[in-house]
Design an enzyme around this catalytic site. Structure first.
Site, PDB file in Angstrom:
ATOM      1  N   CYS A   2       0.851  -1.189   0.000  1.00 46.81           N
ATOM      2  CA  CYS A   2       0.000   0.000   0.000  1.00 46.81           C
ATOM      3  C   CYS A   2       0.888   1.241   0.000  1.00 46.81           C
ATOM      4  O   CYS A   2       1.955   1.257   0.604  1.00 46.81           O
ATOM      5  CB  CYS A   2      -0.939   0.101   1.193  1.00 46.81           C
ATOM      6  N   ARG A  27       3.513  -0.028  -5.113  1.00 44.18           N
ATOM      7  CA  ARG A  27       3.364  -0.630  -3.783  1.00 44.18           C
ATOM      8  C   ARG A  27       2.070  -1.431  -3.641  1.00 44.18           C
ATOM      9  O   ARG A  27       1.881  -2.145  -2.660  1.00 44.18           O
ATOM     10  CB  ARG A  27       3.401   0.460  -2.712  1.00 44.18           C
ATOM     11  N   TRP A  76      -2.875  -2.582  -1.618  1.00 37.21           N
ATOM     12  CA  TRP A  76      -2.550  -3.993  -1.838  1.00 37.21           C
ATOM     13  C   TRP A  76      -3.345  -4.732  -0.770  1.00 37.21           C
ATOM     14  O   TRP A  76      -3.062  -4.610   0.427  1.00 37.21           O
ATOM     15  CB  TRP A  76      -1.051  -4.221  -1.667  1.00 37.21           C
ATOM     16  N   ASN A 102      -1.253   2.158   5.789  1.00 36.87           N
ATOM     17  CA  ASN A 102      -0.431   1.094   5.218  1.00 36.87           C
ATOM     18  C   ASN A 102       0.073   0.234   6.367  1.00 36.87           C
ATOM     19  O   ASN A 102       0.718   0.751   7.274  1.00 36.87           O
ATOM     20  CB  ASN A 102       0.763   1.704   4.464  1.00 36.87           C
ATOM     21  N   GLY A 103      -0.261  -1.046   6.328  1.00 37.62           N
ATOM     22  CA  GLY A 103       0.188  -1.940   7.392  1.00 37.62           C
ATOM     23  C   GLY A 103      -0.951  -2.828   7.836  1.00 37.62           C
ATOM     24  O   GLY A 103      -1.934  -3.021   7.107  1.00 37.62           O
ATOM     25  N   GLU A 476      17.394 -16.921  -9.815  1.00 32.31           N
ATOM     26  CA  GLU A 476      16.924 -15.560 -10.083  1.00 32.31           C
ATOM     27  C   GLU A 476      16.230 -15.495 -11.447  1.00 32.31           C
ATOM     28  O   GLU A 476      15.204 -14.821 -11.598  1.00 32.31           O
ATOM     29  CB  GLU A 476      18.121 -14.589 -10.008  1.00 32.31           C
ATOM     30  N   LYS A 480      12.402 -14.258 -11.944  1.00 29.90           N
ATOM     31  CA  LYS A 480      12.043 -13.140 -12.830  1.00 29.90           C
ATOM     32  C   LYS A 480      10.946 -13.569 -13.792  1.00 29.90           C
ATOM     33  O   LYS A 480       9.958 -12.874 -13.969  1.00 29.90           O
ATOM     34  CB  LYS A 480      13.243 -12.677 -13.668  1.00 29.90           C
ATOM     35  N   GLU A 483       7.453 -14.285 -12.019  1.00 34.55           N
ATOM     36  CA  GLU A 483       6.724 -13.165 -11.422  1.00 34.55           C
ATOM     37  C   GLU A 483       6.157 -12.198 -12.461  1.00 34.55           C
ATOM     38  O   GLU A 483       5.138 -11.575 -12.210  1.00 34.55           O
ATOM     39  CB  GLU A 483       7.544 -12.443 -10.354  1.00 34.55           C
ATOM     40  N   HIS A 499      18.876 -35.928 -10.736  1.00 34.77           N
ATOM     41  CA  HIS A 499      18.252 -36.553  -9.564  1.00 34.77           C
ATOM     42  C   HIS A 499      16.753 -36.314  -9.513  1.00 34.77           C
ATOM     43  O   HIS A 499      16.139 -36.475  -8.458  1.00 34.77           O
ATOM     44  CB  HIS A 499      18.933 -36.039  -8.289  1.00 34.77           C
ATOM     45  N   LYS A 598       5.788  -4.141  -4.557  1.00 36.90           N
ATOM     46  CA  LYS A 598       7.243  -3.926  -4.506  1.00 36.90           C
ATOM     47  C   LYS A 598       7.776  -4.129  -3.095  1.00 36.90           C
ATOM     48  O   LYS A 598       8.832  -4.698  -2.901  1.00 36.90           O
ATOM     49  CB  LYS A 598       7.538  -2.500  -4.989  1.00 36.90           C
TER      50      LYS A 598
HETATM   51  O1  M6R Z   1      12.892  -5.032  -0.764  1.00 34.10           O
HETATM   52  P1  M6R Z   1      13.428  -6.421  -0.642  1.00 34.10           P
HETATM   53  O2  M6R Z   1      14.710  -6.628  -1.331  1.00 34.10           O
HETATM   54  O3  M6R Z   1      13.487  -6.880   0.798  1.00 34.10           O
HETATM   55  O4  M6R Z   1      12.350  -7.348  -1.357  1.00 34.10           O
HETATM   56  C1  M6R Z   1      12.469  -8.737  -1.328  1.00 34.10           C
HETATM   57  C2  M6R Z   1      11.527  -9.388  -2.300  1.00 34.10           C
HETATM   58  O5  M6R Z   1      10.205  -9.065  -1.983  1.00 34.10           O
HETATM   59  C3  M6R Z   1      11.825  -8.973  -3.745  1.00 34.10           C
HETATM   60  O6  M6R Z   1      13.129  -9.265  -4.115  1.00 34.10           O
HETATM   61  C4  M6R Z   1      10.857  -9.685  -4.696  1.00 34.10           C
HETATM   62  O7  M6R Z   1      11.102 -11.058  -4.714  1.00 34.10           O
HETATM   63  C5  M6R Z   1      10.977  -9.062  -6.093  1.00 34.10           C
HETATM   64  N1  M6R Z   1       9.679  -8.909  -6.671  1.00 34.10           N
HETATM   65  C6  M6R Z   1      11.815  -9.884  -7.015  1.00 34.10           C
HETATM   66  O8  M6R Z   1      11.882  -9.355  -8.285  1.00 34.10           O
END
Ligand code: M6R
Length: 603
Positions: A2, A27, A76, A102-103, A476, A480, A483, A499, A598
């Site tokens: 949020c 956010r 969110w 927010n929270g 990674e 990517k 997501e 395996h 984010k």
């Molecule tokens: O702000 P942070 O680095 O703590 O965030 C961690 C994850 O939420 C963040 O890396 C998330 O996995 C991203 N969407 C990856 O692209």
């Protein structure tokens, strides 16, 4: 999660709020809304819309709202599905207090019951609505005193903005757990979840700490502690240009941020020494163990960091998901270092795991990108990446910058502990300086990678393989892709494929293999052949000049030659571009993928 914004000042509030919400949309984007105090009659006007900020903007297009004091929110969803009723701002029963939040209010059920017994009717399923009714219930004729009382009743993590028709010349904010900054302008002041939201209007900020209340008028800002006592706060001046929060000709923030990596990396390398000190090196050098804790992409950076720290400094490192680390019975001593990595510095899992470890006596270090973030203030030592704001939900430039800090830290620690001598240190440092231009080279292959991406848009699954220091990059690459494109993907250590995952391979499975020419090349070439023998579609990422691999690959992407230990900086770039192009071909919203945010400030 949020985003919240608030404005009080000389301008009309609506454009400032919408502008800020656009910048905060990363956010959360389930719904959005604003509340503004109309100058005539001081009535609070609220407008909300399910969906994105542009939908709210369209709704407001032909409405006239003249007020100069207002709050806004992009949501969110946590408590209650995305709907108009659940969208913020929430209003008290008498219509005199509007709230954005927010929270999570952990004791909201208890408060709700208490308020319902007093006759308050709830219209939403959110935890936030209790705050609005609490303001009404506890209002003493002074909104600041009331905020102090409200804060005492709330449990959980929250950043709250409140306006009231009773005191239309004030904007009040409370911060506990979730991020909140105050922007200082001339004849105007702001609150926001982050700095870029109001960067267009000011470069001077106060970063609120937990348990603080900010009282804004058009001309002044006062910060109080939770008991209402005034506090002195430092003003933070940032030099960022507003363009950091704009797309600058790119189609998406993610694309811009991928292309910004050479610059972000150079800035991070240049800024590294300013946060390094002997005390930090001593703490790390004396550590019985370093636990790197992080989530998502930051966790993958930690996995690469482990290789470097163990190789160059010979200090044992474990890497753990923060959400797992927090609740497991680990062995912490006063010599243990818990090292949190977080782009935002606000990720709840990482923050709370670090805070718990600190309480248990461990030393704490944070590596963050966001200046003034909670993690940076709660740790014993803080290191920074200098990537600039990252707006795309998918982490890209902050990942390679995190790698740079971890690499430099490992080298400095190795030198400090006499594991590597000055000459080797210099060589390894010089090699890092060549990485930004090597990334520039890879970025020139963008069109080629785009063509390759097109071939795989109908894939249902994807496999990413790497060995040793490139194994975290396989993880990674898979993260990517899933997501932003919603294609199922897995990252695996290439040697582990036989395996189990090998059973998945058939002519429909694309397999991206990280195969730079390093000491594992022969082994990974065997893995490629194993995939090929089962008709999998191999996409190889290898060092330029390696023609041999083309025989076994459907597609080959070349990267420049660098020291073996530096390949993770390069192998990740084609994977970022591949995911980006697959997702855009599929018409996905790469900057704001579904269900994600984010900054994840809930556990
Ligand atoms: O702000 P942070 O680095 O703590 O965030 C961690 C994850 O939420 C963040 O890396 C998330 O996995 C991203 N969407 C990856 O692209």
């Amino acid at each position: 999660m949020c985003g919240i914004i608030g404005y009080i000042g000389k301008r009309k509030a609506v454009p400032v709020l919408l502008n800020g919400l656009h910048r905060l949309e990363y956010r959360g984007y389930d719904s959005a809304g604003i509340a503004v105090i109309e100058p005539v009659g001081n009535k609070i006007v609220i407008e909300k819309q399910v969906g994105k900020i542009k939908d709210l903007q369209e709704k407001l297009w032909d409405k006239r709202i003249d007020g100069h004091v207002g709050i806004g929110h992009s949501r969110w969803a946590t408590h209650g599905e995305p709907s108009i009723e659940n969208a913020h701002p929430h209003i008290s029963q008498n219509g005199k207090f509007a709230i954005v939040h927010n929270g999570i209010i952990e004791n909201y059920l208890e408060l709700k019951k208490e308020l319902e017994e007093k006759g308050y009717k709830f219209v939403s399923k959110t935890d936030t609505e209790v705050i609005a009714h609490l303001f009404e219930e506890l209002y003493s004729g002074n909104i600041v005193e009331t905020a102090v009382e409200v804060a005492k009743r709330l449990k959980g993590a929250y950043a709250v903005g409140v306006i009231s028709s009773e005191e239309p010349d004030k904007l009040v904010a409370i911060k506990q757990g979730s991020p909140l900054i105050v922007g200082l302008g001339k004849d105007e002041n702001f609150i926001a979840s982050d700095i870029p939201a109001v960067l267009e209007y000011t470069k001077d900020f106060i970063v609120l700490d937990d348990g603080e209340i900010a009282v804004l008028t058009k001309d002044e800002v006062h910060v109080l502690d939770i008991n209402g006592k005034p506090k002195e706060k430092k003003v933070l001046h940032v030099d960022w240009d507003v363009s950091v929060a704009e797309k600058a000709g790119y189609k998406h923030f993610m694309q811009k941020e991928i292309f910004e990596q050479p610059r972000a990396l150079s800035d991070t390398i240049a800024g590294f020494n300013s946060n390094l000190n002997e005390e930090l090196l001593n703490t790390l050098s004396n550590a019985d163990r370093i636990y790197i804790i992080a989530c998502g992409t930051s966790y993958h950076a930690g996995l690469v960091g482990k290789f470097w720290i163990e190789k160059f400094a010979k200090v044992p490192v474990e890497v753990d998901y923060a959400s797992e680390f927090r609740y497991r019975d680990k062995v912490l001593t006063d010599k243990t270092v818990v090292f949190g990595i977080s782009q935002s510095g606000e990720t709840a899992d990482t923050r709370f795991a670090l805070l718990d470890a600190k309480k248990e006596g461990a030393k704490t270090v944070a590596l963050v990108n966001v200046v003034g973030s909670s993690l940076s203030r709660e740790s014993d030592h803080t290191l920074f990446t200098y990537s600039g704001p990252e707006i795309g939900v998918a982490a890209t430039k902050t990942f390679t910058s995190q790698l740079a800090v971890l690499y430099l830290l490992a080298l400095n620690l190795g030198k400090f502990r006499n594991i590597i001598d000055n000459r080797l240190f210099e060589n390894l440092y010089e090699s890092l300086l060549k990485v930004p231009s090597a990334i520039e080279e890879i970025l020139k292959s963008d069109e080629k990678i785009k063509d390759i991406a097109y071939k795989y848009i109908n894939a249902k699954d994807f496999l990413f393989l790497g060995r040793n220091i490139n194994y975290p990059i396989a993880l990674e690459g898979a993260l990517k892709l899933k997501e932003i494109s919603y294609i199922h993907a897995e990252g695996y250590p290439a040697g582990e494929m036989k395996h189990g995952p090998i059973a998945l391979i058939d002519e429909n499975l694309p397999v991206a293999v990280l195969a730079p020419i390093d000491k594992f090349y022969e082994k990974i070439l065997s893995n490629i052949q194993e995939v090929k023998a089962r008709k999998g579609k191999v996409i190889s990422i290898t060092t330029e000049g390696n023609k041999e691999i083309e025989k076994f690959s459907e597609d080959t992407i070349y990267i420049p030659k660098v020291e073996d230990v530096l390949y993770p900086f390069l192998t990740v770039i084609p994977l970022q571009l591949l995911s980006y192009h697959i997702a855009t071909f599929l018409g996905k919203d790469v900057d704001q993928p579904r269900n994600l945010a984010k900054t994840v400030t809930v556990e």
